[in-house]
Design a protein around this motif. Structure first.
Motif, short mmCIF file in Angstrom:
data_model
loop_
_atom_site.label_atom_id
_atom_site.label_comp_id
_atom_site.label_asym_id
_atom_site.label_seq_id
_atom_site.Cartn_x
_atom_site.Cartn_y
_atom_site.Cartn_z
N ARG A 248 0.90 -1.30 0.01
CA ARG A 248 -0.04 0.01 0.00
C ARG A 248 0.96 1.45 0.09
NH1 ARG A 248 -2.82 -3.76 -0.82
NH2 ARG A 248 -4.62 -4.40 0.28
N VAL A 249 0.65 2.22 -0.68
CA VAL A 249 1.11 3.48 -0.86
C VAL A 249 0.25 4.65 -0.31
CG1 VAL A 249 2.23 5.17 -2.25
CG2 VAL A 249 2.76 2.59 -2.71
N ILE A 250 0.95 5.34 0.34
CA ILE A 250 0.13 6.86 0.87
C ILE A 250 0.83 7.81 0.17
CG2 ILE A 250 -0.54 8.17 2.86
CD1 ILE A 250 -0.78 5.71 4.70
N ARG A 251 0.14 8.69 -0.56
CA ARG A 251 0.82 9.95 -1.10
C ARG A 251 0.03 11.28 -0.72
NH1 ARG A 251 3.09 9.96 -6.19
NH2 ARG A 251 2.38 7.77 -6.66
N ALA A 252 1.09 11.89 -0.18
CA ALA A 252 0.46 13.61 0.05
C ALA A 252 0.05 14.45 -1.02
CB ALA A 252 1.41 14.12 0.95
N VAL A 253 -0.91 14.82 -1.62
CA VAL A 253 -1.14 15.43 -2.90
C VAL A 253 -1.41 17.11 -2.45
CG1 VAL A 253 -2.13 13.79 -4.16
CG2 VAL A 253 -3.80 15.11 -2.63
N LYS A 254 -1.58 17.21 -1.09
CA LYS A 254 -1.49 18.65 -0.48
C LYS A 254 -0.93 18.59 1.08
CE LYS A 254 -4.62 22.48 1.17
NZ LYS A 254 -5.94 22.63 1.28
N ASN A 255 0.02 19.28 1.28
CA ASN A 255 0.49 19.48 2.76
C ASN A 255 1.02 20.95 2.93
OD1 ASN A 255 1.46 19.06 5.10
ND2 ASN A 255 2.58 17.07 4.48
N ARG A 256 0.27 21.56 4.14
CA ARG A 256 0.75 22.89 4.28
C ARG A 256 1.89 22.75 5.32
NH1 ARG A 256 -5.49 25.08 5.44
NH2 ARG A 256 -5.81 25.67 3.13
N PHE A 257 2.41 21.74 5.61
CA PHE A 257 3.45 21.44 6.67
C PHE A 257 4.28 20.68 6.02
CE2 PHE A 257 -0.70 21.80 9.03
CZ PHE A 257 -0.58 23.32 9.56
N GLY A 258 4.44 20.36 4.97
CA GLY A 258 5.65 19.52 4.46
C GLY A 258 5.61 19.40 3.27
N ALA A 259 6.39 18.64 2.46
CA ALA A 259 6.62 18.29 0.94
C ALA A 259 5.19 17.67 0.31
CB ALA A 259 7.88 17.72 0.60
N VAL A 260 4.90 18.02 -0.85
CA VAL A 260 3.75 17.77 -1.69
C VAL A 260 4.30 16.57 -2.53
CG1 VAL A 260 2.08 18.26 -3.20
CG2 VAL A 260 2.51 19.85 -1.69
N ASN A 261 3.45 15.61 -2.54
CA ASN A 261 3.84 14.36 -3.41
C ASN A 261 4.92 13.25 -2.58
OD1 ASN A 261 2.92 13.07 -5.68
ND2 ASN A 261 4.76 13.23 -6.62
N GLU A 262 5.07 13.49 -1.43
CA GLU A 262 5.72 12.70 -0.42
C GLU A 262 4.91 11.13 -0.54
OE1 GLU A 262 8.99 11.87 0.71
OE2 GLU A 262 8.71 13.97 1.49
N LEU A 263 5.66 10.36 -0.32
CA LEU A 263 5.28 9.06 -0.59
C LEU A 263 5.63 8.11 0.97
CD1 LEU A 263 3.91 7.96 -3.11
CD2 LEU A 263 5.82 6.44 -3.53
N GLY A 264 4.71 7.24 1.27
CA GLY A 264 4.93 6.21 2.40
C GLY A 264 4.46 4.94 1.89
N VAL A 265 5.45 4.14 2.12
CA VAL A 265 5.01 2.60 1.58
C VAL A 265 4.87 1.78 2.84
CG1 VAL A 265 5.70 0.74 0.25
CG2 VAL A 265 6.88 3.01 -0.32
N PHE A 266 3.76 0.82 2.56
CA PHE A 266 3.52 -0.21 3.78
C PHE A 266 3.40 -1.55 2.97
CE2 PHE A 266 2.18 4.09 5.40
CZ PHE A 266 2.67 3.83 6.57
N ALA A 267 3.08 -2.52 3.86
CA ALA A 267 2.85 -3.86 3.50
C ALA A 267 1.71 -4.38 4.34
CB ALA A 267 4.04 -4.71 3.52
N MET A 268 0.42 -4.89 3.81
CA MET A 268 -0.63 -5.43 4.61
C MET A 268 -0.20 -6.83 4.86
SD MET A 268 -3.45 -4.76 5.91
CE MET A 268 -4.65 -3.41 5.09
N THR A 269 -0.45 -6.88 6.36
CA THR A 269 -0.17 -8.36 6.88
C THR A 269 -1.25 -8.72 7.60
OG1 THR A 269 0.84 -7.58 8.94
CG2 THR A 269 2.35 -7.75 7.05
N GLU A 270 -1.21 -9.76 8.38
CA GLU A 270 -2.38 -10.26 9.40
C GLU A 270 -2.52 -9.19 10.31
OE1 GLU A 270 -1.62 -14.23 10.11
OE2 GLU A 270 -2.25 -15.09 8.33
N ASP A 271 -1.34 -8.87 10.91
CA ASP A 271 -1.20 -7.86 11.98
C ASP A 271 -1.27 -6.58 11.62
OD1 ASP A 271 -0.67 -10.34 13.56
OD2 ASP A 271 1.47 -9.94 13.08
N GLY A 272 -1.74 -6.07 10.41
CA GLY A 272 -2.16 -4.73 10.17
C GLY A 272 -1.01 -4.51 9.12
N LEU A 273 -1.02 -3.11 8.90
CA LEU A 273 0.15 -2.33 8.09
C LEU A 273 1.35 -2.45 8.71
CD1 LEU A 273 -2.33 0.32 6.58
CD2 LEU A 273 -1.31 -1.55 5.47
#
Length: 455
Positions: A248-273
């Motif tokens: 799973r990827v979380i992408r920031a398309v708007k951010n007044r307190f940080g960089a725009v288009n920043e990316l966070g990458v996660f893996a979905m497991t049985e115990d959550g992300l």
């Protein structure tokens, strides 16, 4: 009985008119006008009950207001902290959207559990029962964490409880389920979403409460409700991912307190992300031998350089109009690059089907993939692979020039860290000091690249 008055509201910008039209006169969007019953205004104390949470407003001089450093509270989930710009800012409002079942409630429950160790939290659910939230907490191993839970959909009741409890972080799951007594329309309507969000945002700003809003998305993948909703909040995050992939990827398309288009990458497991420590690894195939049509490039998402494999397949077409298919890349830009290859390389693709793909389900929105994409197409067309230890990036202009891209040095260092030994990059991005273990070739024209790659 008095006849009901009808109004027509734009779902994109919220503008209202007395007649239906195919195009909104305010924002210019087509087929976005919906009919609804005009609601009578509720005056008096009920309309003004939650208008002020920090006392009476007054005009102040700009010179009298001293700037303060933003107070951030790290969540403890490094990928989410990265997307938010380093942590959660006091009084900020974050809108997070994504497909059903992609993990929005899961990541927020994990974030609230992490924040609950140091801050007072309140999780308000309008879609699930408290029993369902508790079952998810047990599945994620968070049942021992103290998180305040509330099942409520009426905004006035939510704000009344929040004033008493005084949480430092609050989650509304989701904004489409809550409603306000100021309007009589159904929850999820344009007017209800806009007014409910306005009251919640006002409360967050005046009390300093950090607020997360969960938003539904349409079939096109955009946030449902009025477009003004994205303008009201401080940060807009999109949850992206393929249902067949655990990532799973979380992408920031708007951010007044940080960089725009920043990316966070996660893996979905049985115990959550779970966070992915090395995101570049999931976007590379790592073939045992050189493969035609495969090129590795370095893209830049916010402040993070990522290695991504770009693949192309060129096959003879038996159709009058050959197919052009792009997954994770801009289809219109693909057509432009094929025209550039014909004009400046003398290689025509008018009788060939061309399919291109960014491995791992990542979306590449920048122009730095141009050069890698052209060489991947040419490699597949000639059935001649490029060495797997090569890295390529650069923008190609219509005149055939190779333009520099942002963050060239960081891209090359990321590639060298993963063991790549040769890079073909724009001449302006070539490093002044050599990078240990890597040979960098700076190019300025597309014809120069085509002549040197398979010389």
């Amino acid at each position: 009985m008095a006849k009901e008055k009808r109004v027509y509201t734009c779902t994109a910008c919220g503008a209202q008119s007395s007649k239906w039209a195919g195009q909104c006169g305010d924002c210019g969007e087509w087929n976005c006008i919906e009919e609804s019953v005009a609601q009578a205004k509720i005056g008096g104390d009920k309309a003004a009950r939650f208008q002020g949470y920090a006392g009476e407003s007054k005009v102040q001089s700009l010179s009298d207001i001293q700037p303060q450093q933003e107070s951030r509270s790290p969540i403890g989930i490094s990928e989410l902290d990265r997307v938010l710009g380093g942590g959660l800012v006091r009084g900020s409002v974050v809108l997070i959207g994504g497909d059903p079942g992609i993990g929005k409630s899961t990541i927020l429950q994990q974030a609230m559990a992490a924040l609950g160790k140091t801050l007072k939290t309140l999780y308000i659910t309008g879609e699930e029962s408290l029993q369902q939230v508790s079952m998810r907490a047990h599945r994620l191993g968070l049942s021992h964490v103290d998180i305040g839970l509330l099942s409520e959909t009426r905004v006035e009741r939510i704000l009344s409880i929040a004033q008493k409890e005084k949480p430092q972080v609050m989650v509304i799951d989701s904004i489409q389920t809550v409603y306000t007594d100021m309007l009589q329309s159904a929850p999820g309507s344009v007017a209800q979403v806009r007014e409910s969000a306005a009251q919640l945002v006002r409360f967050a700003k005046q009390t300093g409460t950090a607020l997360f809003l969960v938003g539904h998305v349409t079939k096109e993948g955009t946030l449902a409700g009025p477009r003004v909703l994205e303008h009201m909040v401080d940060t807009v995050l999109y949850f992206e991912g393929d249902s067949s992939s655990p990532y799973r990827v979380i992408r920031a398309v708007k951010n007044r307190f940080g960089a725009v288009n920043e990316l966070g990458v996660f893996a979905m497991t049985e115990d959550g992300l779970r966070e992915v420590a090395n995101p570049s690894a999931i976007f590379l195939s790592r073939h045992a031998e050189d493969v035609p049509g495969s090129v590795v490039m370095v893209t830049r998402e916010g402040t993070r350089p990522l290695l991504v494999e770009v693949q192309a397949l060129v096959a003879e077409s038996h159709l009058a109009n050959p197919r052009r298919v792009a997954l994770g890349l801009d289809a219109q830009r693909l057509s432009m690059l094929l025209a550039l290859l014909h004009r400046h390389g003398g290689i025509a693709m008018y009788d060939q089907d061309v399919f291109v793909n960014a491995v791992g389900g990542v979306r590449i929105n920048e122009t730095g993939a141009d050069l890698a994409l052209i060489l991947a197409i040419l490699s597949s067309h000639r059935d001649r692979p490029l060495p797997k230890e090569w890295i390529i990036f650069g923008e190609v202009g219509l005149a055939g020039e190779i333009r520099p891209v942002q963050g060239g040095q960081e891209r090359l260092k990321e590639a060298a860290k993963h063991g790549y030994t040769r890079a073909i990059v724009p001449k302006a991005n070539a490093p002044k000091k050599p990078i240990e273990g890597m040979e960098v070739q700076g190019v300025s024209r597309l014809s120069e690249v085509l002549d040197s790659v398979w010389d």
